[in-house]
Design an enzyme around this catalytic site. Structure first.
Site, mmCIF file in Angstrom:
data_model
loop_
_atom_site.group_PDB
_atom_site.id
_atom_site.type_symbol
_atom_site.label_atom_id
_atom_site.label_comp_id
_atom_site.label_asym_id
_atom_site.label_seq_id
_atom_site.Cartn_x
_atom_site.Cartn_y
_atom_site.Cartn_z
ATOM 1 C CG HIS A 174 -0.003 9.169 7.258
ATOM 2 N ND1 HIS A 174 -0.302 10.371 7.854
ATOM 3 C CD2 HIS A 174 0.914 8.573 8.059
ATOM 4 C CE1 HIS A 174 0.383 10.499 8.971
ATOM 5 N NE2 HIS A 174 1.145 9.413 9.118
ATOM 6 C CD GLU A 177 -3.256 10.603 5.609
ATOM 7 O OE1 GLU A 177 -3.371 10.212 6.784
ATOM 8 O OE2 GLU A 177 -2.458 11.508 5.277
ATOM 9 C CG HIS A 267 -0.491 14.319 5.832
ATOM 10 N ND1 HIS A 267 -0.191 13.174 6.502
ATOM 11 C CD2 HIS A 267 0.682 14.991 5.707
ATOM 12 C CE1 HIS A 267 1.094 13.149 6.800
ATOM 13 N NE2 HIS A 267 1.646 14.233 6.326
ATOM 14 C CD GLU A 343 -4.080 16.442 7.664
ATOM 15 O OE1 GLU A 343 -3.119 16.110 8.384
ATOM 16 O OE2 GLU A 343 -4.756 15.613 7.022
#
Ligand code: GEM
Ligand code: ZN
Length: 384
Positions: A174, A177, A267, A343
């Site tokens: 992504h 990110e 991410h 994350e």
């Protein structure tokens, strides 16, 4: 050539990872902007643009389509980042009313950049992978090309050998990110440090395959979540194609050829103000033994750094209910290995807040270094 009026706001996004649309910029007190969609996609949230004005009055920049962005909960308690030198980024006063995200600043200099998070440029990406290849332990491999014709680059660090584990890291599926590639920069900085004991010991035990940017096209285009064709790469791992998702197809092909003993997919998360992991607990083949190793990895990381926690994160999938198109789930099931999505927050780590910079490039870099330590503490138990 008309001379632009000196003291009116000028907004631009025509640069690497730039993303903004100007609706009306005549009044510094109410500059109306919109974030552009990812190409051929409904997703948008990443923004990155420059304001130039010799009149250094207070400016209010209103992103009027924020209320329909991909993850609107990401705007709650969120502060945009700004920079005068494009290296040092700081948080700026930001309000969200449910529709419009309003950023307010009285600039100290004529030009100032704004972004959703500290950008990571394609040029910096090229510097990262080419500096890494100077190391005797590191080989830069080009796996193929993206839809826009950019290299899909992988770094192989260490030498394969009997009993050595194969540890894979991917980042920025992504593209918005960007903290993911700052993380990788810190991870590589330590892994290639010949004076670092954990790194040296790890390279005696494992070979690393690192893809610092899975989505260079989306990165350069200023996308949040998709590649040049508007495809979310983290939903392509079950059946990728060279036509839609060559980035996944080519990396996955290498994994199948080489093998995987541990996988981390890096991410960022728009909403949750914490660092956390998402595992593959919902995989059909997930066992108690897999859970025990996963728990050890998390506990070790908790012991290493207060920047990590395991109380708040995504809901775990029910047994057998994992989405096999997601990288961590597909790799975990295909190779029956320890696999995690890591994350980091766009906002801050609310357990250890820093109100001037929030979560940042530097903290992402340091977290990447800490995760190397966690890998060191579990590497002997992979495939045990
Ligand atoms: C997430 S990870 C996929 C969801 N995983 C779990 N276990 N809920 C994605 O791709 O939606 C990663 C991200 O977007 O940062
Ligand atoms: Zn993501």
């Amino acid at each position: 050539m008309p001379i632009l009026a000196q003291n009116t706001p000028k907004i631009s996004d025509n640069f690497d990872s730039g993303n903004i649309r100007v609706i009306n910029a005549t009044n510094p007190e109410n500059i109306e902007l919109e974030i552009k969609h990812d190409n051929d996609s409904e997703f948008y949230q990443w923004f990155h643009f420059k304001l130039h004005n010799t009149d250094r009055c207070q400016h209010t920049l209103n992103i009027t389509n924020a209320g329909k962005a991909a993850y609107v909960e990401g705007w709650e308690n969120y502060q945009a980042v700004a920079s005068y030198d494009r290296e040092h980024w700081f948080r700026v006063p930001t309000q969200y009313d449910g529709n419009t995200l309003s950023i307010t600043l009285t600039p100290e200099y004529d030009s100032v950049y704004f972004a959703y998070f500290c950008p990571y440029s394609y040029e910096r990406h090229q510097d990262l992978i080419h500096n890494a290849q100077l190391d005797i332990d590191c080989q830069l491999q080009i796996l193929g090309h993206t839809l826009d014709g950019r290299d899909i680059s992988m770094l192989k660090i260490g030498e394969e050998g009997e009993g050595k584990k194969k540890v894979w890291l991917t980042a920025r599926q992504h593209p918005g990110e960007t903290m993911a590639e700052w993380f990788i920069e810190g991870f590589l900085d330590r892994l290639l440090d010949e004076d670092d004991g954990a790194a040296r010991a790890l390279l005696n035990k494992a070979v690393f395959y690192v893809v610092p940017n899975m989505n260079p096209d989306g990165s350069y285009r200023g996308h949040l979540r998709t590649n040049a064709a508007g495809i979310n790469l983290n939903r392509e791992w079950l059946k990728p194609s060279m036509e839609k998702s060559p980035e996944v197809f080519l990396v996955r092909e290498q994994m199948l050829a080489i093998g995987v003993d541990m996988f981390l997919d890096i991410h960022g998360d728009e909403a949750l103000p914490y660092n956390f992991v998402a595992g593959c607990e919902g995989n059909p083949s997930y066992t108690d033994k897999d859970e025990a190793l996963a728990n050890k990895f998390k506990q070790v990381l908790i012991n290493i750094t207060p920047e990590f926690q395991d109380d708040i994160g995504y809901d775990k999938d029910e047994p057998g209910q994992a989405n096999p198109t997601v990288a961590t789930n597909w790799v975990g099931e295909q190779f029956n290995c320890l696999a995690y999505t890591i994350e980091m927050p766009f906002k801050d780590n609310d357990l250890l807040p820093d109100h001037s910079v929030g979560w940042s490039d530097v903290r992402s870099h340091l977290f990447g270094r800490d995760v190397l330590s966690a890998i060191y503490h579990v590497v002997d138990e992979l495939r045990a």
